[in-house]
Design an enzyme around this catalytic site. Structure first.
Site, short mmCIF file in Angstrom:
data_model
loop_
_atom_site.label_atom_id
_atom_site.label_comp_id
_atom_site.label_asym_id
_atom_site.label_seq_id
_atom_site.Cartn_x
_atom_site.Cartn_y
_atom_site.Cartn_z
CB SER A 284 40.10 -12.58 -28.12
OG SER A 284 39.94 -12.20 -26.78
CG HIS A 314 35.19 -10.62 -27.42
ND1 HIS A 314 35.41 -10.39 -26.10
CD2 HIS A 314 36.29 -11.32 -27.86
CE1 HIS A 314 36.58 -10.91 -25.73
NE2 HIS A 314 37.14 -11.48 -26.80
CG HIS A 361 31.29 -10.51 -18.45
ND1 HIS A 361 31.78 -11.77 -18.22
CD2 HIS A 361 32.24 -9.85 -19.15
CE1 HIS A 361 32.98 -11.86 -18.74
NE2 HIS A 361 33.30 -10.71 -19.31
NE ARG A 370 37.77 -6.63 -17.59
CZ ARG A 370 37.42 -7.29 -18.68
NH1 ARG A 370 38.34 -7.64 -19.57
NH2 ARG A 370 36.17 -7.64 -18.90
CG ASP A 416 34.23 -3.61 -23.89
OD1 ASP A 416 35.42 -3.37 -24.17
OD2 ASP A 416 33.76 -4.76 -23.87
N1 HAX Z 1 21.50 -5.32 -23.07
C1 HAX Z 1 20.36 -5.94 -23.45
N2 HAX Z 1 20.18 -7.26 -23.39
C2 HAX Z 1 21.19 -7.99 -22.88
C3 HAX Z 1 22.37 -7.41 -22.43
C4 HAX Z 1 22.52 -6.02 -22.56
N3 HAX Z 1 23.64 -5.39 -22.20
N4 HAX Z 1 23.19 -8.39 -21.98
C5 HAX Z 1 22.52 -9.54 -22.15
N5 HAX Z 1 21.32 -9.31 -22.70
C6 HAX Z 1 20.31 -10.29 -23.10
C7 HAX Z 1 20.95 -11.29 -24.05
O1 HAX Z 1 20.99 -10.77 -25.38
C8 HAX Z 1 20.04 -12.48 -23.89
O2 HAX Z 1 18.85 -12.22 -24.60
P1 HAX Z 1 18.12 -13.38 -25.46
O3 HAX Z 1 17.74 -14.40 -24.44
O4 HAX Z 1 16.95 -12.69 -26.08
O5 HAX Z 1 19.13 -13.90 -26.43
C9 HAX Z 1 19.69 -12.42 -22.40
O6 HAX Z 1 19.93 -11.07 -21.99
C10 HAX Z 1 20.55 -13.34 -21.55
O7 HAX Z 1 21.91 -13.07 -21.80
P2 HAX Z 1 23.01 -13.31 -20.67
O8 HAX Z 1 23.02 -14.78 -20.36
O9 HAX Z 1 22.82 -12.37 -19.54
O10 HAX Z 1 24.34 -12.88 -21.42
P3 HAX Z 1 25.28 -13.73 -22.38
O11 HAX Z 1 26.21 -14.50 -21.54
O12 HAX Z 1 24.49 -14.51 -23.39
O13 HAX Z 1 26.04 -12.59 -23.17
C11 HAX Z 1 27.19 -10.54 -23.39
C12 HAX Z 1 27.04 -11.83 -22.55
C13 HAX Z 1 28.38 -9.78 -22.89
C14 HAX Z 1 27.45 -10.95 -24.85
C15 HAX Z 1 25.90 -9.69 -23.26
O14 HAX Z 1 25.74 -9.30 -21.92
C16 HAX Z 1 25.90 -8.48 -24.16
O15 HAX Z 1 25.51 -8.60 -25.33
N6 HAX Z 1 26.32 -7.28 -23.64
C17 HAX Z 1 26.41 -6.08 -24.46
C18 HAX Z 1 27.64 -6.15 -25.35
C19 HAX Z 1 28.90 -5.99 -24.54
O16 HAX Z 1 29.03 -5.13 -23.70
N7 HAX Z 1 29.89 -6.85 -24.83
C20 HAX Z 1 31.21 -6.80 -24.17
C21 HAX Z 1 31.35 -7.82 -23.06
C22 HAX Z 1 32.72 -7.78 -22.42
C23 HAX Z 1 33.73 -8.24 -23.38
O17 HAX Z 1 33.80 -9.37 -23.83
N8 HAX Z 1 34.56 -7.34 -23.79
O18 HAX Z 1 35.40 -7.61 -24.78
#
Ligand code: HAX
Length: 482
Positions: A284, A314, A361, A370, A416
């Site tokens: 964002s 996000h 994250h 937070r 979140d």
């Molecule tokens: N559950 C399961 N698998 C997860 C995970 C979770 N909570 N978090 C990461 N992973 C997986 C990823 O999908 C990725 O898998 P692939 O290699 O198969 O694609 C692997 O672990 C490595 O990911 P990462 O490097 O640890 O995490 P990223 O930086 O790529 O992604 C995210 C960060 C926040 C998008 C991710 O942790 C996620 O999807 N979390 C759940 C959704 C969430 O809570 N989002 C909100 C984040 C905070 C925010 O922005 N708020 O607005």
């Protein structure tokens, strides 16, 4: 020679005492103006900071302009540019271990230092954070009061815009879609676009941008409440008189949504502070910066940010978490919340190919502060709530499951994971709406930063992209010539 001129300018601006201070000041975290009389209005406060900040940027570029800030590997280019340092964003900085700092202040420090609502508020007023983000200074009580009054006066939305929102197909349009429509509709009032059309000088853009930012920030709670009441409460709107006594944004938001409790006012203040800013690279914030760099006005830029916030990885995680928690509870079907039962259900989520929402994250590598701030709120006001207890238990269970799965870089909870149970406890149960609240808050940080983008005259963003074929040709050629 040029540094001498810069030093002389800084001395003139009372920013350093003499030319020999220059290098040591550059090495410090930030410059502080040596003596000022405290400005009362936000615009004057920002104005007083612009020349010193420009001078600071000038010095930094002069001294370090050709240093390498970060590099980008092929994997990073394919991997969402994770950790590539290629952007300057002044309002906040995210440390992987410690979490966010707003202008150098951690969340507990902000909770301690920022002014509170009278007579007995304990959470910081969002208006104080707005002052801090825009100026870099902790505001005085009277400065915060001036922002509160200013935003209160601006908190009206033209009737025709409200009526347009009333006629949207509420059941078929996600609240975030309604929200971006509203922000785009309000764009017709942009002072920045008007000033640009009338040939405003580049050096004046920041002030028009600030005008738009303040008006938009003030209007967002009104818009959010309209969407909420239209979508979930049969278009029964809260009469304006109900919010007349609400002098701060958090209380105004709470009351116009239809909540009467002072605890919920406090929750809204905390929520608006916690979600405001998370440095510049998140979807964002970066979307607002990117779109704003084309000199699209703050309404257009913020609408872009909202569209990014609406993604499930996000800001939509705010809603996804509560749904997931409720599903967990249903699947438990009356069985106790034991480590064993919850572990099994977490694995089920992963086996179905889903992420566990609210954990992980892109930057953080520890529990999100937070999350911790919201947990402290829950421990104070709702320690016995069943959903809070579920969240607490998952704090023990999920990191172990994610560690065992072995993929995630950060198994700890993010912001979140916690917000939904707090909102639900007070009766805001419509999880589809949660990301709208996130958006109201995110305006405070991203628009503050946008004002500074214009104040510093940052150019249009245009990183270089390459194709897979380009990468192959480039590195194959290099290995042949080696
Ligand atoms: N559950 C399961 N698998 C997860 C995970 C979770 N909570 N978090 C990461 N992973 C997986 C990823 O999908 C990725 O898998 P692939 O290699 O198969 O694609 C692997 O672990 C490595 O990911 P990462 O490097 O640890 O995490 P990223 O930086 O790529 O992604 C995210 C960060 C926040 C998008 C991710 O942790 C996620 O999807 N979390 C759940 C959704 C969430 O809570 N989002 C909100 C984040 C905070 C925010 O922005 N708020 O607005």
């Amino acid at each position: 020679m040029r540094s001498d001129r810069v030093a002389a300018a800084l001395v003139r601006l009372k920013y350093i005492r003499n030319a020999s201070d220059l290098v040591s000041e550059v090495r410090k975290k930030s410059f502080r103006v040596l003596s000022t009389s405290a400005p009362q209005t936000l615009t004057e406060a920002v104005r007083s900071k612009i020349e010193p900040m420009k001078a600071q940027v000038h010095v930094v570029r002069e001294q370090f302009g050709e240093e390498v800030l970060g590099t980008c590997t092929v994997n990073q280019a394919y991997g969402g540019m994770r950790s590539v340092k290629s952007m300057v964003y002044e309002t906040s900085l995210l440390d992987p271990e410690e979490g966010i700092r707003f202008r150098g202040y951690s969340i507990p420090e902000c909770q301690k230092l920022l002014p509170k609502a009278k007579p007995a508020g304990e959470q910081p007023l969002p208006e104080g954070l707005l002052w801090l983000l825009l100026t870099g200074d902790i505001p005085t009580e009277s400065q915060v009061q001036s922002v509160c009054m200013d935003l209160k006066q601006r908190a009206t939305v033209p009737e025709d815009v409200l009526h347009f929102l009333d006629r949207l197909p509420h059941k078929r349009l996600h609240p975030m879609t309604q929200f971006t429509i509203a922000v785009n509709l309000l764009q017709r009032d942009s002072r920045m676009t008007e000033a640009y059309a009338h040939g405003a000088a580049k050096s004046a853009y920041w002030e028009h941008c600030l005008e738009d930012a303040l008006t938009l920030i003030a209007r967002l709670p009104v818009i959010a409440a309209r969407i909420y009441r239209n979508t979930f409460h049969g278009a029964k709107h809260i009469p304006l008189e109900t919010t007349a006594n609400a002098d701060d944004m958090g209380k105004r938001l709470a009351r116009s949504l239809g909540f009467e409790s002072t605890e919920f006012d406090e929750l809204m203040r905390l929520y608006l502070v916690l979600h405001a800013d998370h440095e510049g690279g998140n979807v964002s914030a970066h979307a607002v910066r990117l779109v704003g760099s084309a000199l699209s006005d703050p309404y257009l830029a913020f609408a872009a940010g909202l569209n990014g916030l609406a993604g499930p990885l996000h800001g939509l995680a705010n809603q996804e978490v509560l749904r997931w928690l409720l599903q967990m509870k249903e699947k438990l079907g009356g069985r106790p919340m034991t480590t064993e039962n919850l572990t099994e259900l977490c694995w089920q989520t992963l086996r179905e190919g889903h992420v566990i929402p609210g954990f992980g994250h892109a930057v953080l590598r520890r529990t999100d502060p937070r999350y911790t701030a919201q947990r402290e709120f829950a421990l104070k006001y709702l320690p016995h709530d069943e959903m809070f207890q579920l969240v607490s238990k998952l704090y023990e269970v999920v990191p172990q499951v994610l560690e065992e799965q072995g993929k995630v870089k950060n198994p700890w909870p993010n912001v979140d994971q916690h917000s939904g149970v707090l909102l639900r406890y007070y009766g805001l149960v419509e999880s589809n709406f949660y990301t709208v609240l996130f958006g109201v808050s995110r305006a405070i940080g991203t628009l503050s930063s946008l004002v500074w983008d214009r104040a510093l005259g940052l150019p249009i963003e245009r990183p270089k992209s390459v194709t897979t074929q380009w990468i192959r040709d480039h590195f194959e050629k290099r290995s042949v010539s080696a």
